[in-house]
Design an enzyme around this catalytic site. Structure first.
Site, short mmCIF file in Angstrom:
data_model
loop_
_atom_site.label_atom_id
_atom_site.label_comp_id
_atom_site.label_asym_id
_atom_site.label_seq_id
_atom_site.Cartn_x
_atom_site.Cartn_y
_atom_site.Cartn_z
N ARG A 135 0.86 -1.18 0.00
CA ARG A 135 0.00 0.00 0.00
C ARG A 135 0.90 1.24 0.00
NH1 ARG A 135 -2.10 -3.53 3.96
NH2 ARG A 135 -4.18 -4.36 3.47
N LYS A 160 -2.31 -1.96 8.01
CA LYS A 160 -3.76 -1.87 8.14
C LYS A 160 -4.26 -2.93 9.11
CE LYS A 160 -7.96 -1.65 5.32
NZ LYS A 160 -8.50 -1.72 3.94
N HIS A 267 -2.63 2.33 -5.74
CA HIS A 267 -3.22 1.05 -5.34
C HIS A 267 -3.41 0.12 -6.54
CE1 HIS A 267 -4.56 -0.77 -1.63
NE2 HIS A 267 -5.55 -1.37 -2.28
N ARG A 270 -0.68 -2.37 -6.62
CA ARG A 270 -0.89 -3.48 -5.67
C ARG A 270 -1.83 -4.52 -6.27
NH1 ARG A 270 -1.09 -4.94 -0.06
NH2 ARG A 270 -3.15 -5.55 0.68
N HIS A 293 -3.89 -9.94 3.87
CA HIS A 293 -5.34 -10.06 4.05
C HIS A 293 -5.65 -11.04 5.17
CE1 HIS A 293 -6.14 -8.77 -0.41
NE2 HIS A 293 -5.92 -7.75 0.40
N TYR A 302 -9.13 -11.26 -6.89
CA TYR A 302 -8.17 -11.24 -8.00
C TYR A 302 -8.33 -12.47 -8.89
CZ TYR A 302 -6.21 -7.53 -5.19
OH TYR A 302 -6.06 -6.37 -4.46
#
Length: 332
Positions: A135, A160, A267, A270, A293, A302
């Site tokens: 990020r 995050k 982003h 990414r 994640h 994805y």
């Protein structure tokens, strides 16, 4: 001028070590909440007022679910930490159901075009976005000691959700990173000659535990600002990291110069990193770990990009015999 109430919230969040972006986001939604209720003080507003505001965001503003969640988080923080009247867990409001957009993904050729046209001073930062799937703020908050040249990896701390992880380091970036560390060292040698220089910003616990760490090379930002600035929390002179807007502008400019017609943001790189990993045979769990994640379902978006693209489904138009349709070159 900002109201005393909002200034108090800002100061309170600074003392609790919230990120600047989080502080700005919360202040935005708290301000919007106050304006929605005709500038009444939140202390005089009950949970029904909160429900009305959140429903308004979904019904009239048609905001995305994540945006509505941001607004809710801001109000939960305000009522719990500032007003000391926590909201109940049984709030009744219309939830936003706007569909989440599929991520924009660049092809490998487009990545090459973007990097080729990237300004030299920002090429390393942009390369890290794609090369390690980071990020934007993860790149900017990197410290010199987060780069592990021995194991070709980068350590990401307090990202995050407060999570830590280890990501891959592209071999192509090893030499540029060594050169960048020399730049950081030169800045440090110059800064410590300034008697007002208070060293780099450190989290409060580390600041107390390691008294001299703020002037050690390893703790300094890998991508430092070109000038010193006043720390808004302590009012001391420090060298912060680059402003994220510089990288955002660099990516946008590079995409334009590279004649990329897709909307491109930091982003996007990414998203492209994750998609290209899957296309190259990486399993979904590996990609999940690289991206940080918590839930694999977040990473699975994805796979949907790949399945819904040219590699997943063949259009029936492509199966029609060419002699059964008029070639475009002959259409008048």
């Amino acid at each position: 001028m900002k109201s005393p109430f909002l200034s108090m919230i800002q100061e309170h969040m600074y003392t609790q070590r919230y990120a600047k972006s989080t502080i700005s986001c919360y202040l935005y939604w708290i301000t919007a909440f106050i304006r929605f209720h005709n500038l009444l003080h939140p202390k005089t507003l009950d949970e029904e007022a909160v429900e009305q505001f959140l429903s308004h965001l979904a019904n009239q503003q048609n905001v995305a679910a994540n945006t509505q969640a941001q607004a809710l988080n801001a109000l939960v923080y305000m009522y719990k930490e500032i007003i000391k009247q926590p909201l109940s867990l049984s709030l009744k409001f219309n939830k936003s159901h706007r569909q989440q957009k599929l991520p924009i993904v660049l092809t490998e050729r487009e990545i090459v075009a973007l990097l080729t046209h990237c300004p030299h001073q920002h090429l390393l930062a942009v390369s890290l976005l794609y090369g390690s799937g980071l990020r934007l703020m993860e790149v900017l908050r990197l410290r010199v000691q987060d780069i592990d040249f021995d194991y070709h990896c980068i350590r990401i701390w307090q990202s995050k959700g407060g999570k830590n992880r280890v990501v891959t380091l592209a071999a192509h970036l090893i030499e540029p990173l060594h050169q960048q560390i020399k730049v950081v060292s030169a800045y440090l040698q110059r800064d410590i000659q300034n008697k007002q220089y208070a060293g780099v910003w450190l989290p409060h616990k580390l600041r107390d535990k390691y008294k001299s760490a703020n002037k050690q090379l390893g703790w300094h930002y890998l991508l430092p600002s070109h000038k010193l600035s006043i720390d808004p929390e302590t009012q001391q002179l420090r060298r912060h990291h680059l402003d994220p807007r510089q990288i955002q502008r660099a990516v946008k400019t590079s995409a334009t110069r590279g004649k990329i017609t897709k909307p491109v943001t930091p982003h996007t790189l990414r998203h492209s990193f994750a998609t290209h990993l899957l296309q190259n045979g990486a399993d979904i769990r590996t990609v999940q770990a690289q991206l940080g994640h918590t839930d694999v379902r977040t990473t699975q978006i994805y796979t949907h990009v790949i399945q819904q693209g040219a590699q997943g489904v063949t259009s029936p138009l492509s199966k029609i015999a060419t002699d059964q349709i008029t070639p475009f070159s002959k259409v008048k």
